[in-house]
Motif scaffolding. Structure first.
Motif, PDB file in Angstrom:
ATOM      1  N   PRO A   5      10.071   2.616  -2.962  1.00 23.12           N
ATOM      2  CA  PRO A   5      11.259   3.034  -2.241  1.00 23.12           C
ATOM      3  C   PRO A   5      12.343   2.139  -2.676  1.00 23.12           C
ATOM      4  N   VAL A  33       6.071   0.224   7.280  1.00 22.49           N
ATOM      5  CA  VAL A  33       5.712   1.362   6.475  1.00 22.49           C
ATOM      6  C   VAL A  33       5.281   2.529   7.218  1.00 22.49           C
ATOM      7  N   ARG A  34       5.915   3.763   7.117  1.00 25.92           N
ATOM      8  CA  ARG A  34       5.825   4.749   7.989  1.00 25.92           C
ATOM      9  C   ARG A  34       4.993   5.855   7.131  1.00 25.92           C
ATOM     10  N   GLU A  37       4.964   7.304   3.045  1.00 25.84           N
ATOM     11  CA  GLU A  37       6.049   6.738   2.408  1.00 25.84           C
ATOM     12  C   GLU A  37       5.454   5.680   1.390  1.00 25.84           C
ATOM     13  N   ARG A  38       5.940   5.489   0.402  1.00 26.78           N
ATOM     14  CA  ARG A  38       5.220   4.335  -0.626  1.00 26.78           C
ATOM     15  C   ARG A  38       5.553   2.970  -0.130  1.00 26.78           C
ATOM     16  N   THR A  82       1.547   4.517  11.302  1.00 28.94           N
ATOM     17  CA  THR A  82       2.648   3.491  10.804  1.00 28.94           C
ATOM     18  C   THR A  82       1.914   1.979  11.009  1.00 28.94           C
TER      19      THR A  82
END
Length: 510
Positions: A5, A33-34, A37-38, A82
């Motif tokens: 990202p 990090v959610r 997501e990467r 998360t």
């Protein structure tokens, strides 16, 4: 598509969330990090749990559970939940960046077979120019005008342009290294691809390569209190990267370690360090004995790995006992050995363990040729002797003790879960600690070289047929003379055909 990202959600000292570019995040920072997501940076999970898709890095198809203390790599994808991470590597230091660098290096390097094409082209071009001039002279001095003769000269020069020869190897290498990276196989150079395709002997390290490298302590013999004994041993082994060290620390199960100074690894033998004014030695039976310790213990069980412990204070030396450990075979080890043998490749297993352990593992894997109690420099000598005997040798290893052998082999294959020095020394890096990935790498290298040879064949066939036609050989019989425009089209088609043939590599399953 970007593999990481553009921003990272960093948790500030006051607990607020601040978005920053990945390269600006300090090492040690915590970030969030959610789901979906990467992961932006390499790091360790500090809070939360999730499942992470590691396919972009390791090629694993099944998401891996991650919890506190687990390492997560940049470029992997958070599937659910998360979690908070602590940044450990940023920018060029991340595993993803190193993979990209290796792939780019391999794609820009030249294989020996490609250098051969360069040499051929250096001779081929002057020959083509001479053929073109001779064609002009022949037609001009046999009653044809300058325009006719000039057309043949131009057509020969255009149709014989060696573009397809120049593209034959690099296009196949680029496609092949890309396929390898997707499978977790990183070729550092194009030369390593060619050498891997040509090997006839594989030498393997045992610990961490054929086995999981995560042995368990199954036996303890101590002449002092067992907890104190384990504290001595675990404190010393905590500074070691040897697979057995982790098992001993796990068995100790506490954070109360002695402070160890002047730590030193003696490759293939053991480790040495100082706790206060006491010199602590841990390693093989021969290592302890050669340092002057007198051994008194019950008979060790056969088929286990043993680490012996001794303490020296001044001139007084005291042997304290040993631990026995066992390391299970990897699930795919038997299948890997069988398939490698089916390829007609010989297998030799080398290990620093005792004869009984080596025999037990070799029997399970159906390996006839093995050596026990082998030191790092002896591994290197074995490799060199095999090469002197005409063998083309690949060495597979993962530890510091394998680095000399990896460097000496025709092809060094480093397991990605191993130490940095082993990975740096190897010509090929296997990202995932999976033996079948190595087998797939051998198949892929053979397919790449086969595709290069196909490309060369069609390039030579094209030029062999094209030059005579362009020079007008068919004109006296059929009245056909190749127009320079069509010669240019044919030349372009030859290059396109080579590139297309290389792209067909992706249709091959490995």
């Amino acid at each position: 598509m970007d593999l990481t990202p553009a921003t990272v959600r960093v948790i500030t000292a006051g607990g607020a969330i601040r978005e920053m570019p990945p390269e600006a995040v300090p090492v040690g920072s915590r970030f969030i990090v959610r789901p979906g997501e990467r992961v932006p940076l390499d790091g360790e999970v500090s809070a939360g749990t999730s499942e992470v898709n590691q396919a972009p890095i390791t090629g694993e198809s099944i998401p891996v559970e991650k919890k506190k203390g687990d390492k997560v790599l940049a470029g992997t994808i958070n599937k659910m939940g998360t979690f908070t991470m602590s940044a450990q590597s940023i920018g060029e230091n991340t595993v993803l960046s190193q993979i990209i660098k290796l792939v780019e290096s391999a794609q820009s390097s030249k294989a020996p077979i490609q250098r051969m094409a360069d040499k051929i082209s250096s001779v081929f071009v002057p020959v083509v120019v001479i053929c073109a001039i001779l064609s002009f002279i022949f037609w001009r001095f046999n009653g044809y005008d300058t325009y006719f003769a000039l057309k043949t000269l131009i057509s020969v020069l255009i149709i014989a342009c060696p573009c397809s020869l120049g593209l034959a190897a690099p296009t196949a290498v680029i496609v092949g290294t890309g396929m390898g990276a997707e499978k977790g196989i990183l070729f550092k150079t194009a030369e390593s691809i060619e050498k891997l395709a040509d090997i006839d002997t594989i030498v393997l390290d045992k610990t961490g390569t054929l086995t999981y490298g995560k042995p368990e302590v199954v036996k303890i013999f101590s002449i002092i209190d067992e907890e104190i004994f384990l504290r001595y041993l675990a404190s010393l082994e905590r500074a070691s990267s040897h697979p057995l060290a982790e098992a001993i620390i796990k068995k100790y199960g506490k954070d109360d370690f002695y402070e160890v100074t002047r730590f030193e690894t003696i490759p293939g033998k053991g480790v040495v360090g100082f706790i206060n004014d006491e010199k602590i030695l841990a390693g093989s039976l021969s290592f302890i004995k050669e340092n002057g310790f007198e051994i008194t213990e019950d008979d060790p069980e056969e088929g286990l790995s043993y680490i012996y412990l001794g303490v020296q204070k001044g001139n007084e030396k005291k042997y304290l006992g040993y631990v026995g450990l066992f390391d299970n075979l990897k699930d795919d080890a038997i299948d890997f050995i069988r398939k490698i043998k089916n390829l007609g490749i010989g297998i030799i297993m080398l290990t620093g363990d005792n004869e009984k352990i080596a025999e037990k593992i070799a029997k399970k894997l159906n390996i006839e040729n093995y050596r026990a109690k082998v030191l790092p420099d002896e591994k290197q000598k074995i490799i060199e002797n095999l090469k002197l005997g005409g063998k083309k040798v690949a060495m597979i290893g993962d530890g510091i003790n394998d680095a000399p052998a990896l460097a000496s082999a025709d092809v060094g294959i480093a397991i990605g879960s191993g130490t940095d020095i082993a990975i740096e020394t190897g010509d090929i890096v296997i990202v995932k600690s999976n033996l079948m990935t190595i087998y797939k790498g051998i198949l892929l290298s053979k397919k790449i070289i086969s595709k290069i040879k196909q490309n060369f064949f069609w390039a030579f066939v094209y030029n062999t047929l094209g030059i005579p036609i362009a020079s007008g050989i068919l004109y006296p019989f059929l009245g056909i003379l190749l127009n320079p425009m069509f010669a240019g089209l044919a030349m372009a088609f030859s290059s396109v055909s080579v590139v297309t043939n290389s792209l067909l590599l992706r249709r091959n399953e490995i």
